[in-house]
Design a protein around this motif. Structure first.
Motif, PDB file in Angstrom:
ATOM      1  N   THR A 128       0.991  -1.302  -0.056  1.00 13.37           N
ATOM      2  CA  THR A 128       0.134  -0.128  -0.133  1.00 13.37           C
ATOM      3  C   THR A 128       0.363   1.544   0.116  1.00 13.37           C
ATOM      4  N   ASP A 130      -0.126   3.629   1.281  1.00 14.97           N
ATOM      5  CA  ASP A 130      -0.488   4.731   2.702  1.00 14.97           C
ATOM      6  C   ASP A 130       0.468   4.047   4.224  1.00 14.97           C
ATOM      7  N   SER A 132       0.672   2.868   6.815  1.00 14.48           N
ATOM      8  CA  SER A 132      -0.286   2.111   7.972  1.00 14.48           C
ATOM      9  C   SER A 132       0.064   2.441   9.098  1.00 14.48           C
ATOM     10  N   THR A 194       1.284  13.742  -3.433  1.00 16.25           N
ATOM     11  CA  THR A 194       1.317  13.618  -1.891  1.00 16.25           C
ATOM     12  C   THR A 194       2.702  14.782  -1.906  1.00 16.25           C
ATOM     13  N   ASN A 218      -2.257   9.042  -7.062  1.00 16.73           N
ATOM     14  CA  ASN A 218      -1.752   8.352  -6.038  1.00 16.73           C
ATOM     15  C   ASN A 218      -0.622   7.782  -6.498  1.00 16.73           C
TER      16      ASN A 218
END
Length: 298
Positions: A128, A130, A132, A194, A218
């Protein structure tokens, strides 16, 4: 007192993401796993999981319960390894979070070497982009690329991350080669969503540049495809575009400027008094694999 076996099953369900996967890892049927979880819930007098036909997730009570027992289970595992002297025998599951592109390119190809050494260990690799929640997501560790910040987590540096400005030869033939940082204003830049600014190290020290372009995404893989296809200029890590730079698909531009040297590749894990053997062994494996001069820089 709650049965420790029930706690291990509960923890394994979180790590594996489902009762059936936890059952396979433990050698139990899904029905037995479900029965043991239900018994634990009845003893505690609360629901630990929200169950649907497609997924299972922790309730607020389940989340708080897990955060309080995960260190206990890790301590028991560490104590057993110490007493029995079998630190080389690693069992259980190892749940890892890693960035999508890096995990696919530089972790997945090397998992076999690690798992061949520890065949009784089940690895659950979640990719991922992101950041986590390590504790909340039930992860043993996370691989992260970025600047290290103060937190309750422990981080071990695995390798430096070198980032360069680059573009395809076709793009540069059409638009020209920038000679100064200010020239980037006349070019198409490809920042991920980002990166509001590019933090660079140049001849006069640290500088920032705010890139603008027609594409925002993204996905770092989309940016890599875009720059390779000739869409514009991007700031990319050499672990990502190293092969393209070597074979001429991409060319470094403004070589006097590179990404901030504060960005590193790290293994991050919860702060515990006793680091589980499985986590330490995997971090050591990656540290030896990458190191101060990672293979993509050689």
């Amino acid at each position: 007192m709650t049965n420790l076996g029930d706690l291990e099953i509960f923890s394994r369900v979180i790590a594996m993401g489902s009762m059936s996967a936890a059952g396979r890892a433990l050698g139990l049927s899904p029905a037995v796993v479900s029965k043991r979880v239900k018994r634990l819930e009845e003893r505690l007098g609360t629901r630990l999981f929200q169950r649907t036909t497609r997924q299972i997730s922790l309730t607020e009570a389940g989340q708080g319960f897990y955060e309080r027992i995960v260190g206990i289970l890790a301590g028991i595992e560490e104590a057993e390894a110490f007493v029995s002297g079998r630190s080389g025998v690693v069992r259980g599951s190892l749940r890892i979070s890693a960035p999508t592109s890096f995990g696919r390119m530089h972790i997945a190809p090397h998992l076999k070497g690690f798992m061949d050494k520890y065949p009784e260990l089940v690895v659950n690799l979640i990719l991922t982009d992101d950041f986590s929640d390590i504790v909340g997501g039930g992860f043993d560790l996370a691989i992260r690329i970025g600047e290290l910040s103060d937190s309750s987590l422990v981080a071990r540096r695995l390798a430096p991350v070198r980032r360069v400005l680059c573009a395809s030869p076709g793009y540069l033939a059409r638009r020209g080669v920038p000679a100064t940082l200010e020239d980037l204003a006349q070019h198409v830049c490809l920042p991920p969503h980002t990166q509001d600014v590019w933090r660079l190290e140049g001849p006069d020290g640290s500088v920032t540049y705010r890139p603008h372009g027609p594409l925002y995404t993204n996905s770092s893989e989309v940016v890599s495809e875009a720059v390779t296809s000739g869409m514009g200029i991007a700031l990319r890590s050499t672990w990502d575009v190293g092969p393209a730079l070597k074979n001429g698909e991409l060319v470094q531009v403004l070589p006097d400027y590179e990404g901030s040297r504060n960005v590193v590749l790290s293994a991050v894990y919860p702060s515990r008094q006793f680091l589980p053997v499985k986590v330490r062994l995997f971090i050591d494996y990656l540290a030896e694999l990458f190191g101060p001069l990672p293979y993509w820089e050689r």
